[in-house]
Design an enzyme around this catalytic site. Structure first.
Site, PDB file in Angstrom:
ATOM      1  N   CYS A  72     -20.886   1.884  16.936  1.00  0.00           N
ATOM      2  CA  CYS A  72     -21.184   1.105  15.742  1.00  0.00           C
ATOM      3  C   CYS A  72     -21.880  -0.191  16.152  1.00  0.00           C
ATOM      4  O   CYS A  72     -21.280  -1.024  16.825  1.00  0.00           O
ATOM      5  CB  CYS A  72     -19.909   0.791  14.973  1.00  0.00           C
ATOM      6  SG  CYS A  72     -20.223  -0.325  13.593  1.00  0.00           S
ATOM      7  N   TYR A 311      10.582   2.611  -1.182  1.00  0.00           N
ATOM      8  CA  TYR A 311       9.143   2.305  -1.039  1.00  0.00           C
ATOM      9  C   TYR A 311       8.348   3.614  -1.114  1.00  0.00           C
ATOM     10  O   TYR A 311       7.584   3.945  -0.213  1.00  0.00           O
ATOM     11  CB  TYR A 311       8.849   1.607   0.295  1.00  0.00           C
ATOM     12  CG  TYR A 311       9.732   0.428   0.603  1.00  0.00           C
ATOM     13  CD1 TYR A 311       9.363  -0.860   0.206  1.00  0.00           C
ATOM     14  CD2 TYR A 311      10.929   0.603   1.294  1.00  0.00           C
ATOM     15  CE1 TYR A 311      10.162  -1.946   0.513  1.00  0.00           C
ATOM     16  CE2 TYR A 311      11.748  -0.486   1.589  1.00  0.00           C
ATOM     17  CZ  TYR A 311      11.356  -1.752   1.208  1.00  0.00           C
ATOM     18  OH  TYR A 311      12.156  -2.822   1.515  1.00  0.00           O
ATOM     19  N   GLU A 332      10.239   2.497  -6.077  1.00  0.00           N
ATOM     20  CA  GLU A 332       8.946   1.860  -5.798  1.00  0.00           C
ATOM     21  C   GLU A 332       8.749   0.712  -6.790  1.00  0.00           C
ATOM     22  O   GLU A 332       9.139   0.796  -7.945  1.00  0.00           O
ATOM     23  CB  GLU A 332       7.849   2.930  -5.935  1.00  0.00           C
ATOM     24  CG  GLU A 332       6.450   2.453  -6.207  1.00  0.00           C
ATOM     25  CD  GLU A 332       5.829   1.684  -5.051  1.00  0.00           C
ATOM     26  OE1 GLU A 332       5.995   2.092  -3.898  1.00  0.00           O
ATOM     27  OE2 GLU A 332       5.195   0.653  -5.335  1.00  0.00           O
ATOM     28  N   ASP A 380       9.860   3.382   3.956  1.00  0.00           N
ATOM     29  CA  ASP A 380       8.451   3.274   4.392  1.00  0.00           C
ATOM     30  C   ASP A 380       7.893   1.972   3.825  1.00  0.00           C
ATOM     31  O   ASP A 380       7.050   1.980   2.940  1.00  0.00           O
ATOM     32  CB  ASP A 380       7.675   4.498   3.876  1.00  0.00           C
ATOM     33  CG  ASP A 380       6.220   4.507   4.345  1.00  0.00           C
ATOM     34  OD1 ASP A 380       5.842   3.634   5.161  1.00  0.00           O
ATOM     35  OD2 ASP A 380       5.466   5.379   3.890  1.00  0.00           O
ATOM     36  N   CYS A 407       4.471   0.741   9.379  1.00  0.00           N
ATOM     37  CA  CYS A 407       3.084   0.430   9.733  1.00  0.00           C
ATOM     38  C   CYS A 407       3.021  -0.852  10.559  1.00  0.00           C
ATOM     39  O   CYS A 407       1.938  -1.365  10.821  1.00  0.00           O
ATOM     40  CB  CYS A 407       2.232   0.310   8.474  1.00  0.00           C
ATOM     41  SG  CYS A 407       2.871  -0.892   7.304  1.00  0.00           S
TER      42      CYS A 407
HETATM   43  N1  SAH Z   1       5.834   6.174   1.114  1.00  0.00           N
HETATM   44  C1  SAH Z   1       4.595   5.988   0.385  1.00  0.00           C
HETATM   45  C2  SAH Z   1       4.197   4.536   0.206  1.00  0.00           C
HETATM   46  C3  SAH Z   1       4.299   3.658   1.414  1.00  0.00           C
HETATM   47  S1  SAH Z   1       3.465   2.103   1.303  1.00  0.00           S
HETATM   48  C4  SAH Z   1       3.478   6.759   1.037  1.00  0.00           C
HETATM   49  O1  SAH Z   1       3.547   7.076   2.209  1.00  0.00           O
HETATM   50  O2  SAH Z   1       2.509   7.090   0.339  1.00  0.00           O
HETATM   51  C5  SAH Z   1       4.697   0.995   0.811  1.00  0.00           C
HETATM   52  C6  SAH Z   1       5.002   1.023  -0.665  1.00  0.00           C
HETATM   53  O3  SAH Z   1       6.006   0.046  -0.913  1.00  0.00           O
HETATM   54  C7  SAH Z   1       3.844   0.664  -1.590  1.00  0.00           C
HETATM   55  O4  SAH Z   1       3.683   1.683  -2.536  1.00  0.00           O
HETATM   56  C8  SAH Z   1       4.295  -0.647  -2.263  1.00  0.00           C
HETATM   57  O5  SAH Z   1       3.863  -0.740  -3.603  1.00  0.00           O
HETATM   58  C9  SAH Z   1       5.790  -0.535  -2.176  1.00  0.00           C
HETATM   59  N2  SAH Z   1       6.548  -1.801  -2.196  1.00  0.00           N
HETATM   60  C10 SAH Z   1       6.185  -3.008  -1.704  1.00  0.00           C
HETATM   61  N3  SAH Z   1       7.182  -3.892  -1.860  1.00  0.00           N
HETATM   62  C11 SAH Z   1       8.212  -3.237  -2.439  1.00  0.00           C
HETATM   63  C12 SAH Z   1       9.536  -3.621  -2.843  1.00  0.00           C
HETATM   64  N4  SAH Z   1       9.986  -4.870  -2.665  1.00  0.00           N
HETATM   65  N5  SAH Z   1      10.315  -2.690  -3.397  1.00  0.00           N
HETATM   66  C13 SAH Z   1       9.882  -1.407  -3.575  1.00  0.00           C
HETATM   67  N6  SAH Z   1       8.642  -1.005  -3.218  1.00  0.00           N
HETATM   68  C14 SAH Z   1       7.811  -1.892  -2.664  1.00  0.00           C
END
Ligand code: SAH
Length: 451
Positions: A72, A311, A332, A380, A407
């Site tokens: 790149c 999450y 969520e 997650d 992550c």
């Molecule tokens: N497990 C899912 C999403 C992971 S990302 C997947 O793999 O597709 C993390 C997620 O946590 C996001 O959707 C975000 O909106 C949510 N999130 C962030 N803070 C939060 C909180 N305090 N309570 C519940 N969910 C939350």
């Protein structure tokens, strides 16, 4: 004392979570972009701060065999990627080392190098692109923010994006030039077009294009739709998002569908998922399937369990779990994601999954107070990791296993430490590379209750 602009001789001893090389000079850590493992440099100090110093490679004395020519041409300026100057196996080693170091140093573990599943391709893997728009020398342009600034680098071809992202970007720019649509100016807060946001459902080949606008409408919206429809095969949805606020959030409050559906659909782990512009969806579908497959494997379900997925986003992991459990509960914070999750359960004919829109900590506390005793809890969280109330409620609910998908290795390790001090042992850890050429890495851990 390190001096700015002075040159020092030093060796790369490690990497930061942002992908910068770490060199030691006079007992100080100096962070260096474009570094390769074990290289020796003459390093020019570019910045000496209170907590960290930064340097620039002036001369490479011993080049690493891991160094390669960047595919790149914009990689050095563009803030998107970190590792185009390295061969991919070296990038994977750096990531596996980072996860291992975090779990050992912060998490109090004593692990050998954790396994990492590399991506099958480093190119075209992303299913989501967000191009900031700006006025350039020759008119309106869109690209990516330069490292550490909000200057737009009009990258000609982003190698980690699929073809549809480029098709959509150039179509929108053609339309904008035709009608002299002004780009948004962050400082003056004038102009219209802020971001071109593209989502691609790889399995169904559906594409959603969302224009983020400093206003409620664009001139000649019909022509915008026509231009996009001609340029982007698979286009399913054109959405206008209004964002009139200052600040870094890409999306604003309101969405208006200009053409087609208001969401697209992808297939992941054999299930159908509705993806609306605001919902979280992993950007690398192939590697997300592997990540979720590993999470599911370490959850060790037999069909009799109650599983809690905190999450849960649009229910991707929850629905995979539900297929192998008696009952799955997803929690969520984002309402649109929960609506998607409920619709996803319906679309896939899954009747044993329930979803709640709530803060993970509050929900966990409430479920615990209501006497729920899940056999397995999957978490997650976003980069900041688990809040204290989530950990506290999890420990009180005392599941047999906790599966932690993360992550951010540093916050993962912090939470692992806390859980291992409260009756759990880390019995599995591995990494999956969802972000080739970028410094991010995903990790799956299993913690088991020790009697
Ligand atoms: N497990 C899912 C999403 C992971 S990302 C997947 O793999 O597709 C993390 C997620 O946590 C996001 O959707 C975000 O909106 C949510 N999130 C962030 N803070 C939060 C909180 N305090 N309570 C519940 N969910 C939350």
């Amino acid at each position: 004392m390190l001096k700015k602009n002075e040159i020092y001789r030093t060796v790369v001893s490690g990497f930061t979570s942002e992908g910068l090389g770490v060199c030691r000079v006079d007992g100080c850590a100096v962070f260096v972009p474009n570094a390769a493992p074990d290289e020796e440099y003459d390093l020019r100090i570019t910045h000496v701060g209170r907590h960290a110093a930064y340097g620039r490679i002036e001369r490479i004395l011993t080049a690493s065999p891991d160094r390669c020519t960047r595919l790149c041409p914009d990689a050095k300026r563009c803030g998107g990627c970190d590792f185009w100057h390295l061969r991919y196996p070296a990038e994977c080693r750096i990531k596996a080392q980072r996860v291992t170091d975090a779990l050992n140093r912060i998490g109090g573990q004593n692990l050998p190098l954790v396994a990492l599943t590399p991506a099958p391709t480093c190119e075209g893997y992303r299913n989501k692109a967000q191009f900031p728009v700006a006025m350039g020398k020759t008119g309106i342009e869109a690209g990516f923010f330069e490292k550490g600034t909000h200057n737009v680098v009009p990258v000609e071809h982003c190698r980690i994006q699929p073809a549809c992202a480029e098709q959509a970007r150039s179509a929108v720019l053609r339309y904008a030039r035709r009608w002299s649509i002004p780009a948004y100016d962050e400082t003056a807060r004038t102009g219209l077009l802020r971001h071109i946001y593209v989502r691609h459902a790889e399995a169904t080949e559906q594409v959603l294009v969302c224009l983020v606008v400093n206003g409620e409408r664009l001139p000649h919206e019909d022509d915008l739709v026509d231009t996009l429809r001609r340029a982007v095969p698979g286009l399913r949805s054109v959405v206008l998002n209004t964002n009139t606020r200052s600040g870094n959030a890409v999306l604003g409050e309101t969405m208006r569908t200009l053409w087609g559906d208001d969401a697209i659909e992808d297939i992941l782990c054999g299930l159908r998922f509705r993806i609306s512009p605001r919902s979280f969806y992993q950007v690398n579908r192939t590697q997300a399937e592997r990540l979720y497959g590993k999470a599911l494997a370490v959850a060790g379900l037999t069909g009799t369990e109650t599983v809690l997925d905190l999450y849960c986003g649009t229910g991707t992991i929850t629905l995979c779990l539900a297929r192998q459990a008696k009952r799955a509960v997803g929690v969520e914070l984002v309402e649109a994601a929960i609506r998607d999750a409920q619709e996803n359960a319906r679309r896939n004919g899954i009747g044993n999954a329930e979803f709640f829109c709530a803060d993970a900590g509050q929900a966990a506390q409430r479920l615990c107070a209501a006497g729920e005793t899940p056999d397995v809890i999957v978490v997650d969280p976003p980069r900041k990791g688990l809040s204290a109330d989530v950990i506290e409620a999890m420990v009180r609910m005392a599941p047999q296993r906790i599966v932690y998908v993360s992550c951010d290795p540093a916050t993962l390790a912090r939470d692992v430490r806390s859980l291992t001090q409260q009756g759990y042992a880390l019995t599995h850890a591995e990494a999956v590379d969802l972000f080739p050429r970028c410094a991010h890495v995903e990790t799956v851990c299993r913690l088991e209750r020790v009697e």
